[in-house]
Design a protein around this motif. Structure first.
Motif, PDB file in Angstrom:
ATOM      1  N   VAL A  40       0.954  -1.130  -0.061  1.00 39.43           N
ATOM      2  CA  VAL A  40      -0.016  -0.049  -0.031  1.00 39.43           C
ATOM      3  C   VAL A  40       0.984   1.291   0.135  1.00 39.43           C
ATOM      4  N   GLN A  41       0.610   2.122  -0.811  1.00 42.09           N
ATOM      5  CA  GLN A  41       1.225   3.358  -1.187  1.00 42.09           C
ATOM      6  C   GLN A  41       0.147   4.400  -0.555  1.00 42.09           C
ATOM      7  N   LEU A  42       0.615   5.304   0.374  1.00 42.67           N
ATOM      8  CA  LEU A  42       0.074   6.601   0.586  1.00 42.67           C
ATOM      9  C   LEU A  42       0.408   7.880   0.250  1.00 42.67           C
ATOM     10  N   GLN A  43      -0.485   8.592  -0.233  1.00 48.87           N
ATOM     11  CA  GLN A  43      -0.149   9.942  -0.820  1.00 48.87           C
ATOM     12  C   GLN A  43      -0.909  11.038  -0.072  1.00 48.87           C
ATOM     13  N   ALA A  44      -0.190  11.699   0.824  1.00 45.25           N
ATOM     14  CA  ALA A  44      -0.897  13.049   1.467  1.00 45.25           C
ATOM     15  C   ALA A  44      -0.806  14.115   0.787  1.00 45.25           C
ATOM     16  N   SER A  45      -1.867  14.871   0.987  1.00 46.96           N
ATOM     17  CA  SER A  45      -1.774  16.239   0.416  1.00 46.96           C
ATOM     18  C   SER A  45      -2.854  17.143   1.014  1.00 46.96           C
ATOM     19  N   GLY A  46      -2.761  18.602   0.685  1.00 51.79           N
ATOM     20  CA  GLY A  46      -3.567  19.556   1.211  1.00 51.79           C
ATOM     21  C   GLY A  46      -3.016  20.248   2.428  1.00 51.79           C
ATOM     22  N   GLY A  47      -1.858  20.125   2.578  1.00 50.53           N
ATOM     23  CA  GLY A  47      -1.138  20.942   3.639  1.00 50.53           C
ATOM     24  C   GLY A  47      -0.880  22.397   3.218  1.00 50.53           C
ATOM     25  N   GLY A  48      -0.750  23.334   3.919  1.00 49.91           N
ATOM     26  CA  GLY A  48      -0.415  24.642   3.523  1.00 49.91           C
ATOM     27  C   GLY A  48      -0.309  25.896   4.521  1.00 49.91           C
ATOM     28  N   LEU A  49      -0.187  27.154   4.400  1.00 48.30           N
ATOM     29  CA  LEU A  49      -0.125  28.067   5.497  1.00 48.30           C
ATOM     30  C   LEU A  49      -1.641  28.696   5.455  1.00 48.30           C
ATOM     31  N   VAL A  50      -2.004  28.899   6.537  1.00 48.61           N
ATOM     32  CA  VAL A  50      -3.021  29.321   6.924  1.00 48.61           C
ATOM     33  C   VAL A  50      -3.346  30.243   8.395  1.00 48.61           C
ATOM     34  N   GLN A  51      -4.141  31.212   8.412  1.00 45.99           N
ATOM     35  CA  GLN A  51      -3.949  31.927   9.609  1.00 45.99           C
ATOM     36  C   GLN A  51      -4.894  31.255  10.510  1.00 45.99           C
TER      37      GLN A  51
END
Length: 124
Positions: free
Chosen positions: A1-12
């Protein structure tokens, strides 16, 4: 199984982000997906987990009421909706997966596969 995380970033502070973790090569329907995070100089800590079958969730006290897990079994994807973000939520967030029905899903050692991590930065 390979996992791909996404959606991070900079937020106030007070803002929202949605993280995604897509699992490829997952041929079983059960098990658990979890999210952990690690801030600089700190140990990796449990954030939340969801069972693929049934969808039951558990959250760390620090995120309860602000973070929500959901899943799309057809896409083998789990989403972590993060609202009311605080500077102390700043960390690299990792998703993890196990096919086991019998593990609690609170410890890193419960999981067999890990994503690469996605950075979440919350400014004050």
């Amino acid at each position: 199984v390979q996992l791909q995380a996404s959606g991070g970033g900079l937020v106030q502070a007070g803002g929202s982000l949605r993280l995604s973790c897509a699992a490829s090569g997952r041929t079983f329907s059960g098990g658990i997906m979890g999210w952990f995070r690690q801030a600089p100089g700190k140990e990796r800590e449990f954030v939340a987990r969801i069972r693929w079958s049934g969808g039951t969730t558990v959250y760390a006290n620090s995120v309860k009421g602000r973070f929500t897990l959901s899943r799309d079994n057809a896409k083998n994807t789990v989403y972590l909706q993060m609202n009311s973000l605080k500077p102390e939520d700043t960390a690299v967030y990792y998703c993890a997966d196990t096919p086991s029905h019998y593990r609690g899903g609170w410890y890193s050692s419960d999981f067999d596969s890990w994503g690469q991590g996605t950075q979440v930065t919350v400014s004050s």
